[in-house]
Scaffold this motif. Sequence first.
Motif, PDB file in Angstrom:
ATOM      1  N   LEU A  20     -39.856 -63.766 -11.005  1.00 26.57           N
ATOM      2  CA  LEU A  20     -40.172 -64.657  -9.884  1.00 26.57           C
ATOM      3  C   LEU A  20     -39.077 -65.707  -9.690  1.00 26.57           C
ATOM      4  CD1 LEU A  20     -44.009 -65.288 -10.284  1.00 26.57           C
ATOM      5  CD2 LEU A  20     -42.866 -64.035  -8.460  1.00 26.57           C
ATOM      6  N   GLU A  21     -38.515 -66.211 -10.775  1.00 30.45           N
ATOM      7  CA  GLU A  21     -37.454 -67.213 -10.678  1.00 30.45           C
ATOM      8  C   GLU A  21     -36.175 -66.623 -10.089  1.00 30.45           C
ATOM      9  OE1 GLU A  21     -37.162 -68.634 -14.687  1.00 30.45           O
ATOM     10  OE2 GLU A  21     -38.878 -69.979 -14.465  1.00 30.45           O
ATOM     11  N   LYS A  22     -35.923 -65.335 -10.326  1.00 30.15           N
ATOM     12  CA  LYS A  22     -34.723 -64.674  -9.805  1.00 30.15           C
ATOM     13  C   LYS A  22     -34.880 -64.221  -8.350  1.00 30.15           C
ATOM     14  CE  LYS A  22     -33.581 -62.675 -14.294  1.00 30.15           C
ATOM     15  NZ  LYS A  22     -33.471 -61.401 -15.008  1.00 30.15           N
ATOM     16  N   PHE A  23     -36.094 -64.254  -7.831  1.00 31.96           N
ATOM     17  CA  PHE A  23     -36.363 -63.726  -6.494  1.00 31.96           C
ATOM     18  C   PHE A  23     -35.562 -64.476  -5.435  1.00 31.96           C
ATOM     19  CE2 PHE A  23     -38.871 -63.763  -2.536  1.00 31.96           C
ATOM     20  CZ  PHE A  23     -38.912 -62.405  -2.289  1.00 31.96           C
ATOM     21  N   ASP A  24     -34.898 -63.724  -4.543  1.00 33.70           N
ATOM     22  CA  ASP A  24     -34.108 -64.305  -3.457  1.00 33.70           C
ATOM     23  C   ASP A  24     -34.722 -63.857  -2.130  1.00 33.70           C
ATOM     24  OD1 ASP A  24     -32.210 -65.461  -1.859  1.00 33.70           O
ATOM     25  OD2 ASP A  24     -30.666 -63.928  -2.244  1.00 33.70           O
ATOM     26  N   ALA A  25     -35.340 -64.787  -1.402  1.00 34.97           N
ATOM     27  CA  ALA A  25     -35.986 -64.462  -0.131  1.00 34.97           C
ATOM     28  C   ALA A  25     -34.973 -64.037   0.919  1.00 34.97           C
ATOM     29  CB  ALA A  25     -36.791 -65.662   0.365  1.00 34.97           C
TER      30      ALA A  25
END
Length: 94
Positions: A20-25
């Motif tokens: 979740l922390e690595k997620f890039d919208a």
Amino acid sequence: MSSPAKEDLPKVPTDFKNELEKFDAGKMKHTETKEKNPLPSKEVLTQEKIYDRKQQVLQSVTGFDRSKLKKTKTVEKNFLPTKEVIDQEKSGAA
């Protein structure tokens, strides 16, 4: 009712948390929203109300029980003028 304490909250697995922390919208694709079940317009609603009202009136007329009516006698009260009244009007108008 009070909020639960931090210790009582469910734990998020660390691998899921890292993902979740690595997620890039910004990497998400743009999509157009399509409304597949639009609400009826004001005109359609008005037409349906008119149709429903007509159906109610037709139902009440066709379902009317004639046996509930009472018999009445009609009395005509429109009297014709006498010959003297007609002569008076003729002489006054002439």
